[in-house]
Design a protein around this motif. Structure first.
Motif, PDB file in Angstrom:
ATOM      1  N   ARG A 289      33.312  35.084  32.665  1.00  0.00           N
ATOM      2  CA  ARG A 289      33.505  36.500  32.314  1.00  0.00           C
ATOM      3  C   ARG A 289      32.216  37.275  32.567  1.00  0.00           C
ATOM      4  NH1 ARG A 289      38.375  37.037  29.848  1.00  0.00           N
ATOM      5  NH2 ARG A 289      39.289  35.180  28.905  1.00  0.00           N
ATOM      6  N   LEU A 290      32.267  38.558  32.279  1.00  0.00           N
ATOM      7  CA  LEU A 290      31.162  39.480  32.544  1.00  0.00           C
ATOM      8  C   LEU A 290      29.891  38.996  31.848  1.00  0.00           C
ATOM      9  CD1 LEU A 290      30.651  42.260  33.906  1.00  0.00           C
ATOM     10  CD2 LEU A 290      31.230  43.304  31.715  1.00  0.00           C
ATOM     11  N   VAL A 291      28.948  38.464  32.624  1.00  0.00           N
ATOM     12  CA  VAL A 291      27.850  37.701  32.043  1.00  0.00           C
ATOM     13  C   VAL A 291      26.929  38.553  31.185  1.00  0.00           C
ATOM     14  CG1 VAL A 291      26.269  37.966  34.025  1.00  0.00           C
ATOM     15  CG2 VAL A 291      26.128  35.922  32.563  1.00  0.00           C
ATOM     16  N   ASN A 292      26.741  39.819  31.525  1.00  0.00           N
ATOM     17  CA  ASN A 292      25.757  40.614  30.785  1.00  0.00           C
ATOM     18  C   ASN A 292      26.217  40.969  29.377  1.00  0.00           C
ATOM     19  OD1 ASN A 292      27.689  42.480  31.522  1.00  0.00           O
ATOM     20  ND2 ASN A 292      26.235  44.044  32.163  1.00  0.00           N
ATOM     21  N   LEU A 293      27.509  40.789  29.092  1.00  0.00           N
ATOM     22  CA  LEU A 293      28.028  41.074  27.758  1.00  0.00           C
ATOM     23  C   LEU A 293      28.669  39.864  27.090  1.00  0.00           C
ATOM     24  CD1 LEU A 293      29.586  44.596  28.316  1.00  0.00           C
ATOM     25  CD2 LEU A 293      28.007  44.022  26.464  1.00  0.00           C
ATOM     26  N   ALA A 294      29.185  38.926  27.881  1.00  0.00           N
ATOM     27  CA  ALA A 294      30.023  37.866  27.319  1.00  0.00           C
ATOM     28  C   ALA A 294      29.231  36.657  26.825  1.00  0.00           C
ATOM     29  CB  ALA A 294      31.070  37.420  28.342  1.00  0.00           C
TER      30      ALA A 294
ATOM     31  N   LEU B 133      26.553  29.090  37.822  1.00  0.00           N
ATOM     32  CA  LEU B 133      27.509  30.073  38.339  1.00  0.00           C
ATOM     33  C   LEU B 133      27.787  31.114  37.266  1.00  0.00           C
ATOM     34  CD1 LEU B 133      27.917  27.431  40.000  1.00  0.00           C
ATOM     35  CD2 LEU B 133      30.352  27.981  40.108  1.00  0.00           C
ATOM     36  N   CYS B 134      27.816  32.391  37.661  1.00  0.00           N
ATOM     37  CA  CYS B 134      28.188  33.432  36.709  1.00  0.00           C
ATOM     38  C   CYS B 134      28.780  34.627  37.450  1.00  0.00           C
ATOM     39  CB  CYS B 134      27.002  33.859  35.852  1.00  0.00           C
ATOM     40  SG  CYS B 134      25.629  34.564  36.771  1.00  0.00           S
ATOM     41  N   ASN B 135      29.369  35.501  36.681  1.00  0.00           N
ATOM     42  CA  ASN B 135      30.101  36.633  37.227  1.00  0.00           C
ATOM     43  C   ASN B 135      29.590  37.933  36.619  1.00  0.00           C
ATOM     44  OD1 ASN B 135      32.252  38.284  38.328  1.00  0.00           O
ATOM     45  ND2 ASN B 135      33.220  38.152  36.324  1.00  0.00           N
ATOM     46  N   ALA B 136      29.371  38.941  37.474  1.00  0.00           N
ATOM     47  CA  ALA B 136      28.990  40.267  36.998  1.00  0.00           C
ATOM     48  C   ALA B 136      30.070  41.295  37.310  1.00  0.00           C
ATOM     49  CB  ALA B 136      27.662  40.699  37.609  1.00  0.00           C
ATOM     50  N   GLY B 137      31.258  40.832  37.727  1.00  0.00           N
ATOM     51  CA  GLY B 137      32.411  41.708  37.898  1.00  0.00           C
ATOM     52  C   GLY B 137      33.181  41.808  36.599  1.00  0.00           C
ATOM     53  N   HIS B 138      34.191  42.667  36.556  1.00  0.00           N
ATOM     54  CA  HIS B 138      34.838  42.960  35.281  1.00  0.00           C
ATOM     55  C   HIS B 138      35.692  41.812  34.756  1.00  0.00           C
ATOM     56  CE1 HIS B 138      36.339  45.504  32.056  1.00  0.00           C
ATOM     57  NE2 HIS B 138      37.533  44.994  32.299  1.00  0.00           N
ATOM     58  N   PHE B 139      36.600  41.286  35.580  1.00  0.00           N
ATOM     59  CA  PHE B 139      37.526  40.258  35.116  1.00  0.00           C
ATOM     60  C   PHE B 139      37.035  38.855  35.477  1.00  0.00           C
ATOM     61  CE2 PHE B 139      40.762  43.780  35.411  1.00  0.00           C
ATOM     62  CZ  PHE B 139      40.974  43.876  34.047  1.00  0.00           C
ATOM     63  N   ASN B 140      37.532  37.855  34.769  1.00  0.00           N
ATOM     64  CA  ASN B 140      37.110  36.468  34.983  1.00  0.00           C
ATOM     65  C   ASN B 140      37.965  35.787  36.047  1.00  0.00           C
ATOM     66  OD1 ASN B 140      39.392  36.551  33.305  1.00  0.00           O
ATOM     67  ND2 ASN B 140      38.937  34.570  32.402  1.00  0.00           N
ATOM     68  N   VAL B 141      38.019  36.412  37.238  1.00  0.00           N
ATOM     69  CA  VAL B 141      38.853  35.884  38.318  1.00  0.00           C
ATOM     70  C   VAL B 141      38.036  35.470  39.533  1.00  0.00           C
ATOM     71  CG1 VAL B 141      40.871  37.234  37.617  1.00  0.00           C
ATOM     72  CG2 VAL B 141      39.247  38.220  39.267  1.00  0.00           C
ATOM     73  N   GLU B 142      36.755  35.726  39.529  1.00  0.00           N
ATOM     74  CA  GLU B 142      35.950  35.501  40.731  1.00  0.00           C
ATOM     75  C   GLU B 142      35.524  34.038  40.877  1.00  0.00           C
ATOM     76  OE1 GLU B 142      33.301  38.557  41.990  1.00  0.00           O
ATOM     77  OE2 GLU B 142      33.944  39.953  40.434  1.00  0.00           O
ATOM     78  N   ILE B 143      35.371  33.343  39.760  1.00  0.00           N
ATOM     79  CA  ILE B 143      35.034  31.919  39.751  1.00  0.00           C
ATOM     80  C   ILE B 143      36.264  31.158  39.270  1.00  0.00           C
ATOM     81  CG2 ILE B 143      33.509  30.151  38.808  1.00  0.00           C
ATOM     82  CD1 ILE B 143      31.476  32.422  38.254  1.00  0.00           C
ATOM     83  N   ASP B 144      36.669  30.141  40.007  1.00  0.00           N
ATOM     84  CA  ASP B 144      37.887  29.396  39.664  1.00  0.00           C
ATOM     85  C   ASP B 144      37.597  28.397  38.550  1.00  0.00           C
ATOM     86  OD1 ASP B 144      40.345  28.256  39.581  1.00  0.00           O
ATOM     87  OD2 ASP B 144      40.437  27.689  41.698  1.00  0.00           O
ATOM     88  N   VAL B 145      37.412  28.929  37.342  1.00  0.00           N
ATOM     89  CA  VAL B 145      37.124  28.087  36.184  1.00  0.00           C
ATOM     90  C   VAL B 145      38.316  27.199  35.863  1.00  0.00           C
ATOM     91  CG1 VAL B 145      36.528  28.110  33.729  1.00  0.00           C
ATOM     92  CG2 VAL B 145      35.486  29.778  35.269  1.00  0.00           C
ATOM     93  N   GLU B 146      39.515  27.684  36.119  1.00  0.00           N
ATOM     94  CA  GLU B 146      40.711  26.885  35.845  1.00  0.00           C
ATOM     95  C   GLU B 146      40.688  25.577  36.644  1.00  0.00           C
ATOM     96  OE1 GLU B 146      45.601  27.265  36.073  1.00  0.00           O
ATOM     97  OE2 GLU B 146      44.337  29.036  36.403  1.00  0.00           O
ATOM     98  N   TRP B 147      40.229  25.642  37.911  1.00  0.00           N
ATOM     99  CA  TRP B 147      40.146  24.418  38.717  1.00  0.00           C
ATOM    100  C   TRP B 147      39.155  23.436  38.098  1.00  0.00           C
ATOM    101  CZ3 TRP B 147      36.741  21.292  41.143  1.00  0.00           C
ATOM    102  CH2 TRP B 147      37.267  20.351  42.031  1.00  0.00           C
ATOM    103  N   LEU B 148      38.016  23.949  37.657  1.00  0.00           N
ATOM    104  CA  LEU B 148      37.021  23.088  37.026  1.00  0.00           C
ATOM    105  C   LEU B 148      37.570  22.469  35.751  1.00  0.00           C
ATOM    106  CD1 LEU B 148      33.818  25.270  37.516  1.00  0.00           C
ATOM    107  CD2 LEU B 148      34.292  23.079  38.621  1.00  0.00           C
TER     108      LEU B 148
END
Length: 407
Positions: free
Chosen positions: A324-329, A279-294
């Motif tokens: 977070r933004l996978v292409n930079l983070a 799982l990864c995110n290409a949006g700006h903020f780290n809110v699209e994947i519920d990492v906190e639940w994991l």
């Protein structure tokens, strides 16, 4: 030579549009006496933009816009002359906002944002700075959404140019930049094959379209999820499978979110995923994947090189870059290709000059980049590539302006 300086010089040679703008800025000094406050991803391409603004006479104060996207060697190299950099990779929440406060301590008259954190903090925590601000520029989709919401409530107190919303940004940065850089970062981090994989792209805006297209070109079997019926239909006609995120959850092997919205992948989707899903995110903020639940409900079994691995039941799920933004983070993330950022940062540079010249005359709110500026950047880039295009003849101009010509 310092590694950060080497990175900056490498980027400069592939950024002909910004080089041409910088040459004019050196001659004309359009930003002389202006203090610019920036919150951007601090890496080599950003450094070229920062030095271009400084070459135009500005005093520049810059910090990061994501805790994991700063390249420390570039940040160190930027601290020189009339450029002051406060960014740090892997900073805490407190350190992140301390950097923003340092930028605002310089009392900037122009702001440049990627995600709107600088403008938000300026309006909510540092209102003493507001009277001296002429205007700002915003780089990314998420920031524009926040700004428009803020303006709609009458809370935005100065004009901001929507750099993100130009054709030069959408057609190249969002489609080719996100599409190539996200997949490059994923492959470099996981060493996994793209060909043959079921890849789920959440969102079919410009970024999602770029990702889906590039992944298919590498041989992936791409599934698109959407909430907008028009974009979903467009994805279908573009040849992709379209279904809900819940339907895609047990099929996908790699999931990439590009929506800019919260809660795209949550516990119900996690429960359906196959063993080894990435799982990864290409949006700006780290809110699209519920990492906190994991973090709270699954067992963490590994954390290395930008990959956090979890297990629940008999299955493993791997999250890249903490969501977070996978292409930079991720540690090996380089961000968008240089040639793409040459175009986007050229829009930033000219929009900054435009705001210096016209900010006092613009009403508070979100404003479009003037079309002629966007076209100028395209012309400079075409010339650097040796490409020529046609122009309208007087007869054609007259015909296009006329309403009298019929059958």
């Amino acid at each position: 030579m310092h590694t950060g300086e080497e990175k900056i010089r490498w980027a400069e040679q592939y950024m002909p549009v910004l080089r041409e703008i910088r040459e004019r800025f050196i001659r004309e000094q359009p930003l002389k006496g202006i203090v610019i406050g920036m919150a951007l991803h601090v890496e080599a391409k950003t450094a070229v933009l920062t030095r271009t603004l400084a070459a135009g006479g500005a005093e520049v104060h810059i910090t990061g816009c994501n805790p994991l996207s700063t390249q420390d060697d570039v940040a160190e190299a930027l601290n020189d002359g009339n450029i002051h950099c406060y960014a740090k990779r892997a900073c805490s929440h407190e350190e992140y906002y301390a950097g923003i406060d340092k930028v605002l301590d310089a009392r900037p008259s122009i702001t440049i944002d990627d995600g709107m954190d600088l403008i938000h903090h300026l309006h909510t925590g540092r209102r003493d700075i507001l009277p001296g601000v002429l205007g700002g520029c915003e780089e990314t989709t998420t920031g524009i959404h926040r700004l428009k919401s803020m303006a709609g409530e009458g809370k935005l107190e100065f004009p901001v140019v929507a750099v993100n919303d130009t054709p030069m940004k959408h057609f190249f940065d969002n489609v080719h930049g996100t599409g190539e850089s996200a997949l490059t970062a994923i492959m470099a981090t996981t060493n996994n094959l793209i060909a043959g994989k079921h890849i789920v792209v959440a969102g079919y805006g410009y970024c999602g379209r770029g990702l889906a297209t590039k992944a298919r070109a590498l041989g992936a079997r791409v599934i698109v999820t959407e909430i907008d019926p028009r974009r979903a239909l467009q994805a279908h006609f573009d040849g992709f499978e379209v279904m809900t995120i819940r339907e895609a959850a047990p099929i996908g092997e790699l999931f990439v979110t590009t929506t800019g919205n919260v809660g795209i992948l949550k516990e119900p989707e996690f429960a359906l995923m196959r063993d080894g899903a990435i799982l990864c995110n290409a949006g700006h903020f780290n809110v699209e994947i519920d990492v906190e639940w994991l973090d709270t409900n699954a067992d963490e079994i590994g954390r290395r090189d930008g990959i956090d691995s979890y297990t629940f039941g008999d299955r493993k799920i791997h999250v890249l870059a903490e969501g977070r933004l996978v292409n930079l983070a991720v540690p090996k993330g380089m961000g968008h290709p240089i040639e793409v950022m040459d175009l986007s940062f050229a829009v930033q540079a000219l929009s900054t000059e435009y705001m210096v010249q016209h900010g006092k005359d613009l009403a508070p709110g979100v404003h479009d980049v003037p079309t002629e500026m966007d076209e100028e950047i395209a012309r400079i880039k075409l010339a650097s590539l040796g490409c020529t295009i046609d122009t309208l003849t007087p007869e054609q101009e007259e015909y296009m302006a006329s309403w009298n010509v019929g059958t």
